[in-house]
Design a protein around this motif. Structure first.
Motif, PDB file in Angstrom:
ATOM      1  N   SER A  12       0.835  -1.215   0.000  1.00 22.63           N
ATOM      2  CA  SER A  12       0.000   0.000   0.000  1.00 22.63           C
ATOM      3  C   SER A  12       0.866   1.259   0.000  1.00 22.63           C
ATOM      4  O   SER A  12       0.564   2.239  -0.691  1.00 22.63           O
ATOM      5  CB  SER A  12      -0.911   0.034   1.233  1.00 22.63           C
ATOM      6  OG  SER A  12      -1.791  -1.050   1.231  1.00 22.63           O
ATOM      7  N   VAL A  13       1.927   1.229   0.778  1.00 19.60           N
ATOM      8  CA  VAL A  13       2.812   2.398   0.890  1.00 19.60           C
ATOM      9  C   VAL A  13       3.601   2.579  -0.412  1.00 19.60           C
ATOM     10  O   VAL A  13       3.750   3.695  -0.921  1.00 19.60           O
ATOM     11  CB  VAL A  13       3.743   2.267   2.113  1.00 19.60           C
ATOM     12  CG1 VAL A  13       4.616   3.504   2.276  1.00 19.60           C
ATOM     13  CG2 VAL A  13       2.922   2.038   3.379  1.00 19.60           C
ATOM     14  N   ALA A  14       4.043   1.476  -0.977  1.00 18.12           N
ATOM     15  CA  ALA A  14       4.738   1.532  -2.277  1.00 18.12           C
ATOM     16  C   ALA A  14       3.802   2.094  -3.349  1.00 18.12           C
ATOM     17  O   ALA A  14       4.191   2.953  -4.152  1.00 18.12           O
ATOM     18  CB  ALA A  14       5.224   0.137  -2.671  1.00 18.12           C
ATOM     19  N   THR A  15       2.564   1.625  -3.348  1.00 14.52           N
ATOM     20  CA  THR A  15       1.557   2.117  -4.306  1.00 14.52           C
ATOM     21  C   THR A  15       1.369   3.621  -4.157  1.00 14.52           C
ATOM     22  O   THR A  15       1.333   4.366  -5.141  1.00 14.52           O
ATOM     23  CB  THR A  15       0.202   1.396  -4.077  1.00 14.52           C
ATOM     24  OG1 THR A  15       0.380  -0.008  -4.273  1.00 14.52           O
ATOM     25  CG2 THR A  15      -0.875   1.892  -5.021  1.00 14.52           C
ATOM     26  N   TRP A  16       1.272   4.067  -2.912  1.00 14.09           N
ATOM     27  CA  TRP A  16       1.077   5.495  -2.613  1.00 14.09           C
ATOM     28  C   TRP A  16       2.199   6.347  -3.209  1.00 14.09           C
ATOM     29  O   TRP A  16       1.949   7.350  -3.880  1.00 14.09           O
ATOM     30  CB  TRP A  16       1.020   5.672  -1.100  1.00 14.09           C
ATOM     31  CG  TRP A  16       0.962   7.088  -0.622  1.00 14.09           C
ATOM     32  CD1 TRP A  16       2.008   7.848  -0.174  1.00 14.09           C
ATOM     33  CD2 TRP A  16      -0.188   7.942  -0.535  1.00 14.09           C
ATOM     34  NE1 TRP A  16       1.580   9.102   0.192  1.00 14.09           N
ATOM     35  CE2 TRP A  16       0.242   9.182  -0.019  1.00 14.09           C
ATOM     36  CE3 TRP A  16      -1.535   7.766  -0.845  1.00 14.09           C
ATOM     37  CZ2 TRP A  16      -0.633  10.238   0.191  1.00 14.09           C
ATOM     38  CZ3 TRP A  16      -2.409   8.819  -0.633  1.00 14.09           C
ATOM     39  CH2 TRP A  16      -1.956  10.027  -0.116  1.00 14.09           C
ATOM     40  N   TYR A  17       3.456   5.916  -3.014  1.00 12.98           N
ATOM     41  CA  TYR A  17       4.597   6.699  -3.524  1.00 12.98           C
ATOM     42  C   TYR A  17       4.699   6.613  -5.048  1.00 12.98           C
ATOM     43  O   TYR A  17       5.073   7.589  -5.712  1.00 12.98           O
ATOM     44  CB  TYR A  17       5.901   6.272  -2.846  1.00 12.98           C
ATOM     45  CG  TYR A  17       6.017   6.882  -1.467  1.00 12.98           C
ATOM     46  CD1 TYR A  17       6.316   8.236  -1.306  1.00 12.98           C
ATOM     47  CD2 TYR A  17       5.778   6.138  -0.325  1.00 12.98           C
ATOM     48  CE1 TYR A  17       6.384   8.823  -0.050  1.00 12.98           C
ATOM     49  CE2 TYR A  17       5.835   6.709   0.943  1.00 12.98           C
ATOM     50  CZ  TYR A  17       6.141   8.057   1.073  1.00 12.98           C
ATOM     51  OH  TYR A  17       6.187   8.640   2.319  1.00 12.98           O
ATOM     52  N   LEU A  18       4.347   5.471  -5.615  1.00 15.70           N
ATOM     53  CA  LEU A  18       4.354   5.356  -7.076  1.00 15.70           C
ATOM     54  C   LEU A  18       3.293   6.277  -7.675  1.00 15.70           C
ATOM     55  O   LEU A  18       3.550   6.969  -8.661  1.00 15.70           O
ATOM     56  CB  LEU A  18       4.132   3.892  -7.496  1.00 15.70           C
ATOM     57  CG  LEU A  18       5.374   3.007  -7.314  1.00 15.70           C
ATOM     58  CD1 LEU A  18       5.008   1.528  -7.313  1.00 15.70           C
ATOM     59  CD2 LEU A  18       6.409   3.284  -8.422  1.00 15.70           C
ATOM     60  N   TRP A  19       2.123   6.317  -7.077  1.00 14.90           N
ATOM     61  CA  TRP A  19       1.089   7.259  -7.532  1.00 14.90           C
ATOM     62  C   TRP A  19       1.577   8.700  -7.451  1.00 14.90           C
ATOM     63  O   TRP A  19       1.355   9.492  -8.354  1.00 14.90           O
ATOM     64  CB  TRP A  19      -0.162   7.128  -6.667  1.00 14.90           C
ATOM     65  CG  TRP A  19      -1.111   6.060  -7.085  1.00 14.90           C
ATOM     66  CD1 TRP A  19      -1.260   5.504  -8.332  1.00 14.90           C
ATOM     67  CD2 TRP A  19      -2.083   5.404  -6.242  1.00 14.90           C
ATOM     68  NE1 TRP A  19      -2.253   4.548  -8.306  1.00 14.90           N
ATOM     69  CE2 TRP A  19      -2.774   4.470  -7.050  1.00 14.90           C
ATOM     70  CE3 TRP A  19      -2.435   5.528  -4.904  1.00 14.90           C
ATOM     71  CZ2 TRP A  19      -3.797   3.667  -6.543  1.00 14.90           C
ATOM     72  CZ3 TRP A  19      -3.445   4.729  -4.401  1.00 14.90           C
ATOM     73  CH2 TRP A  19      -4.115   3.802  -5.214  1.00 14.90           C
ATOM     74  N   ARG A  20       2.241   9.047  -6.351  1.00 19.13           N
ATOM     75  CA  ARG A  20       2.724  10.426  -6.166  1.00 19.13           C
ATOM     76  C   ARG A  20       3.687  10.826  -7.282  1.00 19.13           C
ATOM     77  O   ARG A  20       3.779  11.987  -7.652  1.00 19.13           O
ATOM     78  CB  ARG A  20       3.444  10.576  -4.818  1.00 19.13           C
ATOM     79  CG  ARG A  20       2.598  10.461  -3.565  1.00 19.13           C
ATOM     80  CD  ARG A  20       1.459  11.446  -3.471  1.00 19.13           C
ATOM     81  NE  ARG A  20       1.830  12.827  -3.707  1.00 19.13           N
ATOM     82  CZ  ARG A  20       2.335  13.651  -2.804  1.00 19.13           C
ATOM     83  NH1 ARG A  20       2.540  13.232  -1.571  1.00 19.13           N
ATOM     84  NH2 ARG A  20       2.619  14.893  -3.100  1.00 19.13           N
ATOM     85  N   SER A  21       4.415   9.846  -7.812  1.00 17.99           N
ATOM     86  CA  SER A  21       5.419  10.152  -8.842  1.00 17.99           C
ATOM     87  C   SER A  21       4.795  10.581 -10.167  1.00 17.99           C
ATOM     88  O   SER A  21       5.449  11.171 -11.008  1.00 17.99           O
ATOM     89  CB  SER A  21       6.326   8.942  -9.069  1.00 17.99           C
ATOM     90  OG  SER A  21       5.635   7.935  -9.789  1.00 17.99           O
ATOM     91  N   ILE A  22       3.505  10.258 -10.360  1.00 14.34           N
ATOM     92  CA  ILE A  22       2.858  10.665 -11.624  1.00 14.34           C
ATOM     93  C   ILE A  22       1.774  11.714 -11.401  1.00 14.34           C
ATOM     94  O   ILE A  22       1.278  12.307 -12.344  1.00 14.34           O
ATOM     95  CB  ILE A  22       2.264   9.456 -12.391  1.00 14.34           C
ATOM     96  CG1 ILE A  22       1.257   8.686 -11.537  1.00 14.34           C
ATOM     97  CG2 ILE A  22       3.357   8.543 -12.911  1.00 14.34           C
ATOM     98  CD1 ILE A  22       0.380   7.740 -12.320  1.00 14.34           C
ATOM     99  N   ASP A  23       1.394  11.917 -10.147  1.00 15.48           N
ATOM    100  CA  ASP A  23       0.353  12.906  -9.844  1.00 15.48           C
ATOM    101  C   ASP A  23       0.668  13.575  -8.512  1.00 15.48           C
ATOM    102  O   ASP A  23       0.498  12.963  -7.462  1.00 15.48           O
ATOM    103  CB  ASP A  23      -1.011  12.200  -9.781  1.00 15.48           C
ATOM    104  CG  ASP A  23      -2.154  13.212  -9.656  1.00 15.48           C
ATOM    105  OD1 ASP A  23      -1.882  14.419  -9.527  1.00 15.48           O
ATOM    106  OD2 ASP A  23      -3.324  12.793  -9.688  1.00 15.48           O
ATOM    107  N   PRO A  24       1.157  14.817  -8.539  1.00 15.01           N
ATOM    108  CA  PRO A  24       1.560  15.479  -7.294  1.00 15.01           C
ATOM    109  C   PRO A  24       0.403  15.667  -6.300  1.00 15.01           C
ATOM    110  O   PRO A  24       0.620  15.801  -5.114  1.00 15.01           O
ATOM    111  CB  PRO A  24       2.106  16.838  -7.751  1.00 15.01           C
ATOM    112  CG  PRO A  24       1.611  17.007  -9.151  1.00 15.01           C
ATOM    113  CD  PRO A  24       1.384  15.654  -9.715  1.00 15.01           C
ATOM    114  N   GLU A  25      -0.840  15.657  -6.807  1.00 12.06           N
ATOM    115  CA  GLU A  25      -1.991  15.775  -5.897  1.00 12.06           C
ATOM    116  C   GLU A  25      -2.358  14.385  -5.390  1.00 12.06           C
ATOM    117  O   GLU A  25      -2.764  13.528  -6.159  1.00 12.06           O
ATOM    118  CB  GLU A  25      -3.211  16.335  -6.666  1.00 12.06           C
ATOM    119  CG  GLU A  25      -3.357  17.837  -6.531  1.00 12.06           C
ATOM    120  CD  GLU A  25      -3.409  18.309  -5.094  1.00 12.06           C
ATOM    121  OE1 GLU A  25      -4.317  17.903  -4.341  1.00 12.06           O
ATOM    122  OE2 GLU A  25      -2.527  19.108  -4.697  1.00 12.06           O
TER     123      GLU A  25
END
Length: 211
Positions: A194-207
């Motif tokens: 879940s935490v890895a997913t969260w940071y990967l998402w952040r890398s493509i969408d700053p919001e």
């Protein structure tokens, strides 16, 4: 919003030690501006948001959701939804199927054929199966609920376009990344997918996303 999940700091250390890409993402989005996975602890709200967000862009989903929220007079709950007609819900920009999904959810919540209190005692897989019995809720939506509403630590939503795009971008893979590689990352990141997913998402969408 709730406090930070208890596993968050532990997960960041664990992921940083296991994977260079993850270490650099965690460093990039660190405090003081770091956004953290939190929960509304409001499953009806989150399920409505998840149904609305299916198969449309984040921007389109936000626009429809704001209209839906206004139509509900800022009170997104089962009782309020049952006071709205099919036409009123559809006028928010919802498809016929999504309206039926939200109406069915409201009905099942009120007649207690859907009991979210059971979910906290279930394993991830059992919870996904239970949530998937709801109309318009498939595996992806159920995973979003476990991640955002229940803050489960090991959700790896392999049907999520954003996650797959982020893997392709950060690990220099073609899009779609090979299934074998996605599975390898899942093993590497467990029990903190879940935490890895969260940071990967952040890398493509700053919001940061919130359901």
């Amino acid at each position: 919003m709730s406090k930070i999940p208890s596993y968050w700091s532990r997960a960041k250390k664990n992921l940083s030690n296991k994977d260079k890409v993850m270490a650099s993402l965690i460093m990039k989005y660190k405090s003081p501006t770091e956004k953290i996975l939190t929960t509304r602890k409001d499953i009806f709200f989150s399920l409505c948001k998840s149904i609305i967000g299916q198969q449309i862009s984040v921007a389109a989903a936000n626009s429809v959701f704001l209209k839906f929220k206004k139509k509900c007079k800022n009170k997104i709950n089962a009782k309020m939804v049952t006071t709205l007609t099919f036409t009123q819900l559809k006028s928010c920009g919802l498809s016929k199927q999504k309206v039926k999904g939200i109406q069915s959810l409201a009905k099942q919540t009120l007649d207690k054929t859907f009991n979210p209190r059971l979910i906290s005692k279930m394993s991830d897989e059992d919870a996904i199966l239970y949530l998937s019995q709801l109309r318009q809720i498939g595996r992806w939506s159920a995973e979003m609920i476990l991640l955002f509403t229940y803050n489960r630590s090991n959700i790896w939503p392999v049907q999520d376009i954003g996650l797959l795009r982020a893997i392709s971008k950060n690990y220099k893979k073609k899009y779609l990344p090979p299934e074998k590689f996605v599975n390898l990352l899942q093993k590497r990141f467990s029990p903190y997918c879940s935490v890895a997913t969260w940071y990967l998402w952040r890398s493509i969408d700053p919001e940061p996303i919130q359901y």
